[in-house]
Design a protein around this motif. Structure first.
Motif, PDB file in Angstrom:
ATOM      1  N   PHE A 109       0.853  -1.177   0.000  1.00  0.00           N
ATOM      2  CA  PHE A 109       0.000   0.000   0.000  1.00  0.00           C
ATOM      3  C   PHE A 109       0.885   1.222   0.000  1.00  0.00           C
ATOM      4  O   PHE A 109       1.732   1.388   0.888  1.00  0.00           O
ATOM      5  CB  PHE A 109      -0.919  -0.016   1.225  1.00  0.00           C
ATOM      6  CG  PHE A 109      -1.934   1.079   1.243  1.00  0.00           C
ATOM      7  CD1 PHE A 109      -2.924   1.130   0.277  1.00  0.00           C
ATOM      8  CD2 PHE A 109      -1.906   2.042   2.223  1.00  0.00           C
ATOM      9  CE1 PHE A 109      -3.866   2.140   0.283  1.00  0.00           C
ATOM     10  CE2 PHE A 109      -2.858   3.058   2.249  1.00  0.00           C
ATOM     11  CZ  PHE A 109      -3.841   3.105   1.275  1.00  0.00           C
ATOM     12  N   ASP A 110       0.728   2.095  -0.985  1.00  0.00           N
ATOM     13  CA  ASP A 110       1.586   3.283  -1.085  1.00  0.00           C
ATOM     14  C   ASP A 110       0.965   4.528  -0.441  1.00  0.00           C
ATOM     15  O   ASP A 110       1.470   5.627  -0.597  1.00  0.00           O
ATOM     16  CB  ASP A 110       1.941   3.557  -2.548  1.00  0.00           C
ATOM     17  CG  ASP A 110       0.745   3.977  -3.403  1.00  0.00           C
ATOM     18  OD1 ASP A 110      -0.355   4.192  -2.854  1.00  0.00           O
ATOM     19  OD2 ASP A 110       0.918   4.083  -4.631  1.00  0.00           O
ATOM     20  N   GLY A 111      -0.124   4.338   0.290  1.00  0.00           N
ATOM     21  CA  GLY A 111      -0.808   5.455   0.914  1.00  0.00           C
ATOM     22  C   GLY A 111      -2.051   5.872   0.153  1.00  0.00           C
ATOM     23  O   GLY A 111      -2.932   6.536   0.696  1.00  0.00           O
ATOM     24  N   ALA A 112      -2.128   5.460  -1.117  1.00  0.00           N
ATOM     25  CA  ALA A 112      -3.288   5.799  -1.938  1.00  0.00           C
ATOM     26  C   ALA A 112      -3.937   4.554  -2.542  1.00  0.00           C
ATOM     27  O   ALA A 112      -5.150   4.488  -2.671  1.00  0.00           O
ATOM     28  CB  ALA A 112      -2.887   6.757  -3.059  1.00  0.00           C
ATOM     29  N   ARG A 113      -3.099   3.595  -2.916  1.00  0.00           N
ATOM     30  CA  ARG A 113      -3.650   2.384  -3.534  1.00  0.00           C
ATOM     31  C   ARG A 113      -2.733   1.201  -3.280  1.00  0.00           C
ATOM     32  O   ARG A 113      -1.573   1.359  -2.895  1.00  0.00           O
ATOM     33  CB  ARG A 113      -3.859   2.582  -5.027  1.00  0.00           C
ATOM     34  CG  ARG A 113      -2.601   2.806  -5.817  1.00  0.00           C
ATOM     35  CD  ARG A 113      -2.880   3.135  -7.287  1.00  0.00           C
ATOM     36  NE  ARG A 113      -1.702   2.910  -8.086  1.00  0.00           N
ATOM     37  CZ  ARG A 113      -1.415   1.774  -8.703  1.00  0.00           C
ATOM     38  NH1 ARG A 113      -2.232   0.770  -8.644  1.00  0.00           N
ATOM     39  NH2 ARG A 113      -0.319   1.639  -9.399  1.00  0.00           N
ATOM     40  N   TRP A 114      -3.288  -0.003  -3.482  1.00  0.00           N
ATOM     41  CA  TRP A 114      -2.533  -1.243  -3.331  1.00  0.00           C
ATOM     42  C   TRP A 114      -1.907  -1.596  -4.666  1.00  0.00           C
ATOM     43  O   TRP A 114      -2.536  -1.448  -5.713  1.00  0.00           O
ATOM     44  CB  TRP A 114      -3.456  -2.377  -2.893  1.00  0.00           C
ATOM     45  CG  TRP A 114      -3.938  -2.214  -1.491  1.00  0.00           C
ATOM     46  CD1 TRP A 114      -5.109  -1.663  -1.078  1.00  0.00           C
ATOM     47  CD2 TRP A 114      -3.245  -2.596  -0.305  1.00  0.00           C
ATOM     48  NE1 TRP A 114      -5.200  -1.675   0.296  1.00  0.00           N
ATOM     49  CE2 TRP A 114      -4.065  -2.250   0.794  1.00  0.00           C
ATOM     50  CE3 TRP A 114      -2.015  -3.207  -0.056  1.00  0.00           C
ATOM     51  CZ2 TRP A 114      -3.687  -2.492   2.108  1.00  0.00           C
ATOM     52  CZ3 TRP A 114      -1.649  -3.436   1.255  1.00  0.00           C
ATOM     53  CH2 TRP A 114      -2.481  -3.090   2.319  1.00  0.00           C
ATOM     54  N   GLU A 115      -0.649  -2.066  -4.635  1.00  0.00           N
ATOM     55  CA  GLU A 115       0.052  -2.467  -5.851  1.00  0.00           C
ATOM     56  C   GLU A 115       0.625  -3.857  -5.654  1.00  0.00           C
ATOM     57  O   GLU A 115       1.283  -4.137  -4.648  1.00  0.00           O
ATOM     58  CB  GLU A 115       1.187  -1.483  -6.141  1.00  0.00           C
ATOM     59  CG  GLU A 115       2.010  -1.851  -7.352  1.00  0.00           C
ATOM     60  CD  GLU A 115       3.170  -0.891  -7.567  1.00  0.00           C
ATOM     61  OE1 GLU A 115       4.150  -1.311  -8.214  1.00  0.00           O
ATOM     62  OE2 GLU A 115       3.119   0.244  -7.085  1.00  0.00           O
ATOM     63  N   ARG A 116       0.386  -4.733  -6.632  1.00  0.00           N
ATOM     64  CA  ARG A 116       0.963  -6.079  -6.567  1.00  0.00           C
ATOM     65  C   ARG A 116       2.432  -5.990  -6.945  1.00  0.00           C
ATOM     66  O   ARG A 116       2.799  -5.480  -7.991  1.00  0.00           O
ATOM     67  CB  ARG A 116       0.236  -7.028  -7.522  1.00  0.00           C
ATOM     68  CG  ARG A 116       0.763  -8.425  -7.414  1.00  0.00           C
ATOM     69  CD  ARG A 116       0.036  -9.485  -8.215  1.00  0.00           C
ATOM     70  NE  ARG A 116      -0.999  -9.042  -9.110  1.00  0.00           N
ATOM     71  CZ  ARG A 116      -1.403  -9.742 -10.158  1.00  0.00           C
ATOM     72  NH1 ARG A 116      -0.875 -10.906 -10.419  1.00  0.00           N
ATOM     73  NH2 ARG A 116      -2.358  -9.291 -10.931  1.00  0.00           N
ATOM     74  N   ARG A 117       3.291  -6.511  -6.070  1.00  0.00           N
ATOM     75  CA  ARG A 117       4.735  -6.477  -6.299  1.00  0.00           C
ATOM     76  C   ARG A 117       5.282  -7.819  -6.766  1.00  0.00           C
ATOM     77  O   ARG A 117       6.294  -7.866  -7.437  1.00  0.00           O
ATOM     78  CB  ARG A 117       5.464  -6.057  -5.031  1.00  0.00           C
ATOM     79  CG  ARG A 117       5.214  -4.636  -4.618  1.00  0.00           C
ATOM     80  CD  ARG A 117       6.014  -3.663  -5.473  1.00  0.00           C
ATOM     81  NE  ARG A 117       5.714  -2.295  -5.167  1.00  0.00           N
ATOM     82  CZ  ARG A 117       6.339  -1.561  -4.266  1.00  0.00           C
ATOM     83  NH1 ARG A 117       7.303  -2.083  -3.560  1.00  0.00           N
ATOM     84  NH2 ARG A 117       5.990  -0.313  -4.081  1.00  0.00           N
TER      85      ARG A 117
END
Length: 90
Positions: free
Chosen positions: A75-83
């Motif tokens: 979570f980057d503070g705004a949205r979730w990103e698959r790594r």
């Protein structure tokens, strides 16, 4: 709003093994001691939305699924990103 898998023991163990392999990347950045495997249904819903979503989902429970992969998400503070995607083998 989230759904908890049952049984969850294998998922908890897998999370702990991942943390052992990459101790600088703890689940939720180490904010929680307990591992709570879950499927997120809604985030930030109002009480009324929560009730509506629950009413929509409840008739479909319990869900049955075969897990084929684990997603590592951040979570980057705004949205979730698959790594990363970790395939599961039977």
């Amino acid at each position: 709003l989230y759904l908890r898998p049952e049984p969850a023991a294998a998922l908890v163990e897998m999370t702990r093994r991942i943390e052992s392999a990459w101790p600088s990347h703890l689940h939720y950045r180490g904010a929680f001691d307990d591992v709570l495997p879950h499927l997120t249904v809604a985030v930030g819903a109002s009480a009324a939305e929560h009730e509506e979503i629950t009413a929509d989902v409840r008739p479909s429970l319990p869900l049955t699924a075969k897990l084929t992969a684990v997603w590592i998400v951040v979570f980057d503070g705004a949205r979730w990103e698959r790594r990363a995607t970790l395939p599961l083998h039977p």
